[in-house]
Design a protein around this motif. Structure first.
Motif, mmCIF file in Angstrom:
data_model
loop_
_atom_site.group_PDB
_atom_site.id
_atom_site.type_symbol
_atom_site.label_atom_id
_atom_site.label_comp_id
_atom_site.label_asym_id
_atom_site.label_seq_id
_atom_site.Cartn_x
_atom_site.Cartn_y
_atom_site.Cartn_z
ATOM 1 N N VAL A 106 0.852 -1.190 0.000
ATOM 2 C CA VAL A 106 0.000 0.000 0.000
ATOM 3 C C VAL A 106 0.883 1.233 0.000
ATOM 4 N N CYS A 107 0.589 2.153 -0.916
ATOM 5 C CA CYS A 107 1.378 3.381 -1.054
ATOM 6 C C CYS A 107 0.794 4.501 -0.199
ATOM 7 N N GLY A 108 1.143 4.539 1.060
ATOM 8 C CA GLY A 108 0.724 5.624 1.936
ATOM 9 C C GLY A 108 -0.726 5.566 2.352
ATOM 10 N N PRO A 109 -1.212 6.677 2.905
ATOM 11 C CA PRO A 109 -2.556 6.704 3.482
ATOM 12 C C PRO A 109 -3.678 6.627 2.455
ATOM 13 N N SER A 110 -3.369 6.741 1.185
ATOM 14 C CA SER A 110 -4.411 6.692 0.150
ATOM 15 C C SER A 110 -5.025 5.301 0.003
ATOM 16 N N GLY A 111 -4.282 4.277 0.408
ATOM 17 C CA GLY A 111 -4.763 2.916 0.241
ATOM 18 C C GLY A 111 -4.525 2.373 -1.158
ATOM 19 N N MET A 112 -3.844 3.137 -2.003
ATOM 20 C CA MET A 112 -3.544 2.698 -3.366
ATOM 21 C C MET A 112 -2.570 1.525 -3.319
ATOM 22 N N ARG A 113 -2.983 0.411 -3.846
ATOM 23 C CA ARG A 113 -2.134 -0.781 -3.856
ATOM 24 C C ARG A 113 -1.300 -0.824 -5.132
ATOM 25 N N MET A 114 -0.122 -1.386 -4.999
ATOM 26 C CA MET A 114 0.789 -1.489 -6.141
ATOM 27 C C MET A 114 0.134 -2.240 -7.286
ATOM 28 N N GLN A 115 -0.707 -3.212 -6.978
ATOM 29 C CA GLN A 115 -1.384 -3.983 -8.016
ATOM 30 C C GLN A 115 -2.198 -3.069 -8.931
ATOM 31 N N ARG A 116 -2.815 -2.041 -8.373
ATOM 32 C CA ARG A 116 -3.609 -1.115 -9.193
ATOM 33 C C ARG A 116 -2.726 -0.350 -10.170
ATOM 34 N N GLY A 146 11.412 19.548 -7.370
ATOM 35 C CA GLY A 146 10.919 20.451 -6.328
ATOM 36 C C GLY A 146 9.923 21.454 -6.853
ATOM 37 N N ASP A 147 9.281 21.140 -7.978
ATOM 38 C CA ASP A 147 8.366 22.083 -8.619
ATOM 39 C C ASP A 147 6.892 21.807 -8.350
ATOM 40 N N ALA A 148 6.601 20.848 -7.495
ATOM 41 C CA ALA A 148 5.194 20.557 -7.195
ATOM 42 C C ALA A 148 4.627 21.650 -6.291
ATOM 43 N N PRO A 149 3.397 22.069 -6.538
ATOM 44 C CA PRO A 149 2.795 23.089 -5.665
ATOM 45 C C PRO A 149 2.633 22.546 -4.240
ATOM 46 N N ARG A 150 2.753 23.426 -3.265
ATOM 47 C CA ARG A 150 2.616 23.024 -1.858
ATOM 48 C C ARG A 150 1.275 22.366 -1.570
ATOM 49 N N CYS A 151 0.236 22.770 -2.269
ATOM 50 C CA CYS A 151 -1.102 22.260 -1.971
ATOM 51 C C CYS A 151 -1.231 20.762 -2.234
ATOM 52 N N VAL A 152 -0.309 20.162 -2.981
ATOM 53 C CA VAL A 152 -0.398 18.727 -3.241
ATOM 54 C C VAL A 152 0.350 17.900 -2.202
ATOM 55 N N SER A 153 1.128 18.535 -1.324
ATOM 56 C CA SER A 153 1.940 17.777 -0.374
ATOM 57 C C SER A 153 1.135 16.853 0.536
ATOM 58 N N PRO A 154 -0.067 17.218 0.992
ATOM 59 C CA PRO A 154 -0.813 16.259 1.820
ATOM 60 C C PRO A 154 -1.168 14.974 1.060
ATOM 61 N N THR A 202 2.585 12.817 0.428
ATOM 62 C CA THR A 202 3.393 12.382 1.562
ATOM 63 C C THR A 202 2.481 11.783 2.609
ATOM 64 N N GLY A 203 3.023 10.960 3.412
ATOM 65 C CA GLY A 203 2.219 10.393 4.480
ATOM 66 C C GLY A 203 3.018 9.417 5.300
ATOM 67 N N ALA A 204 2.702 9.396 6.551
ATOM 68 C CA ALA A 204 3.350 8.448 7.451
ATOM 69 C C ALA A 204 2.492 8.333 8.695
#
Length: 87
Positions: free
Chosen positions: A27-37, A64-72, A75-77
């Protein structure tokens, strides 16, 4: 500002091979997106191929060009506060 050019994934970098390296139920972080998908989508016939889009997103993040608003969403832990003994 970075003094050097940012690292970029070149066209010769096998992103599909990297995806296949991870266990399919990872699972890739808090999104629940699985590698299989991601693997399924990378093998599907899509109007815009997933791997080229994923490469663009990774390069945007590496530069380092991603807008700050996408950081949530990128990233996740799960953090656990631990008590530290003071000696």
């Amino acid at each position: 500002m970075l003094d050097e050019d940012p690292v970029q994934l070149s066209g010769g970098f096998d992103l599909a091979e990297v995806l296949r390296y991870f266990p399919r139920d990872t699972v890739c972080g808090p999104s629940g997106m699985r590698m299989q998908r991601l693997l399924d989508a990378s093998e599907a016939t899509l109007q815009i191929p997933l791997l080229s889009s994923l490469r663009q997103v990774v390069n945007l993040l590496l530069a380092g060009d991603a807008p700050r608003c996408v950081s949530p969403y990128t990233t996740g832990a799960n953090l656990t506060a631990l008590v530290k003994k003071i000696t």
